[in-house]
Design a protein around this motif. Sequence first.
Motif, PDB file in Angstrom:
ATOM      1  N   ARG A 176      32.581  21.638 -60.600  1.00  0.00           N
ATOM      2  CA  ARG A 176      32.884  22.813 -59.779  1.00  0.00           C
ATOM      3  C   ARG A 176      34.333  22.779 -59.305  1.00  0.00           C
ATOM      4  N   GLY A 177      34.845  23.966 -58.981  1.00  0.00           N
ATOM      5  CA  GLY A 177      36.156  24.035 -58.353  1.00  0.00           C
ATOM      6  C   GLY A 177      37.061  25.053 -59.022  1.00  0.00           C
ATOM      7  N   PRO A 178      38.211  25.317 -58.417  1.00  0.00           N
ATOM      8  CA  PRO A 178      39.185  26.232 -59.009  1.00  0.00           C
ATOM      9  C   PRO A 178      39.555  25.771 -60.418  1.00  0.00           C
ATOM     10  N   PHE A 179      39.698  26.714 -61.304  1.00  0.00           N
ATOM     11  CA  PHE A 179      39.887  26.398 -62.717  1.00  0.00           C
ATOM     12  C   PHE A 179      41.060  25.465 -62.945  1.00  0.00           C
ATOM     13  N   GLU A 239      42.234  23.224 -61.198  1.00  0.00           N
ATOM     14  CA  GLU A 239      42.077  21.899 -60.587  1.00  0.00           C
ATOM     15  C   GLU A 239      40.935  21.087 -61.199  1.00  0.00           C
ATOM     16  N   PRO A 298      32.793  32.586 -60.763  1.00  0.00           N
ATOM     17  CA  PRO A 298      34.052  31.973 -60.358  1.00  0.00           C
ATOM     18  C   PRO A 298      33.868  30.496 -60.005  1.00  0.00           C
ATOM     19  N   GLN A 299      34.867  29.700 -60.310  1.00  0.00           N
ATOM     20  CA  GLN A 299      34.889  28.269 -60.016  1.00  0.00           C
ATOM     21  C   GLN A 299      33.713  27.531 -60.661  1.00  0.00           C
TER      22      GLN A 299
END
Length: 228
Positions: free
Chosen positions: A86-89, A91, A140-141
């Motif tokens: 999981r997480g912002p793409f 990162e 998202p994410q």
Amino acid sequence: MSVALIVGVGDGLSASLARKLAARGYRLVFAARNIAKLGGLAAETKAVTVACDASQKDDVAALFEQVDEMGEALEIAIYNPSARARGPFIEIDPDAVQTGLQVTAFGAFLVAQQAARRMLPRGHGAIFFTGASAGVKGFPQSASFAMGKFALRGLAQSLARELHPKGVHIGHVVVDGAIRNPGRTEPPDRPDSMLDPDAIAETYMQLLEQDRSAWSWEIEVRPWVETF
């Protein structure tokens, strides 16, 4: 008696599947990386447990060798495992993404290939995959999970078109929503908003028992209050 293999066994959906298959007279094989946690369920359902990392081809080959040693036909194989980062793409850890793809999609390929090799000579059997809403819509994410589940759905669709005419039933169950597992219940302001694992498992049984003149390759399940 026929053998039912469940890969990726825990105390939620897979436990419900195990109980329903045992009640129908199947001999069960449980595969998981950590089989120590399966003692109670294995005793209840008289299952054989096998330690297996489904993303590793040697582990999967050894698993099916143990299935063969049972001396009975493999009738159904169910693939449950998945992993995500999981997480912002920008990162997300690439190594975690690679692991997620290996567990969610490549492991499914390995298990399905071994199962199909045993079912095709008999012209009979079923291979089912546990999918998710991430396999039909990316969130998202959650790019890595979408990648894995889209690949899983593509595998199932391709196998259905290839293997249905040869007598092997392929099923992909899209679980659209959170599952009500032990210790995990709906928030007070959203009663009945999670899927009951026994109800999902019953859908698998209905899929398994379909007449081949009207086979489904994919079924979606979601709570009646879920928006989509």
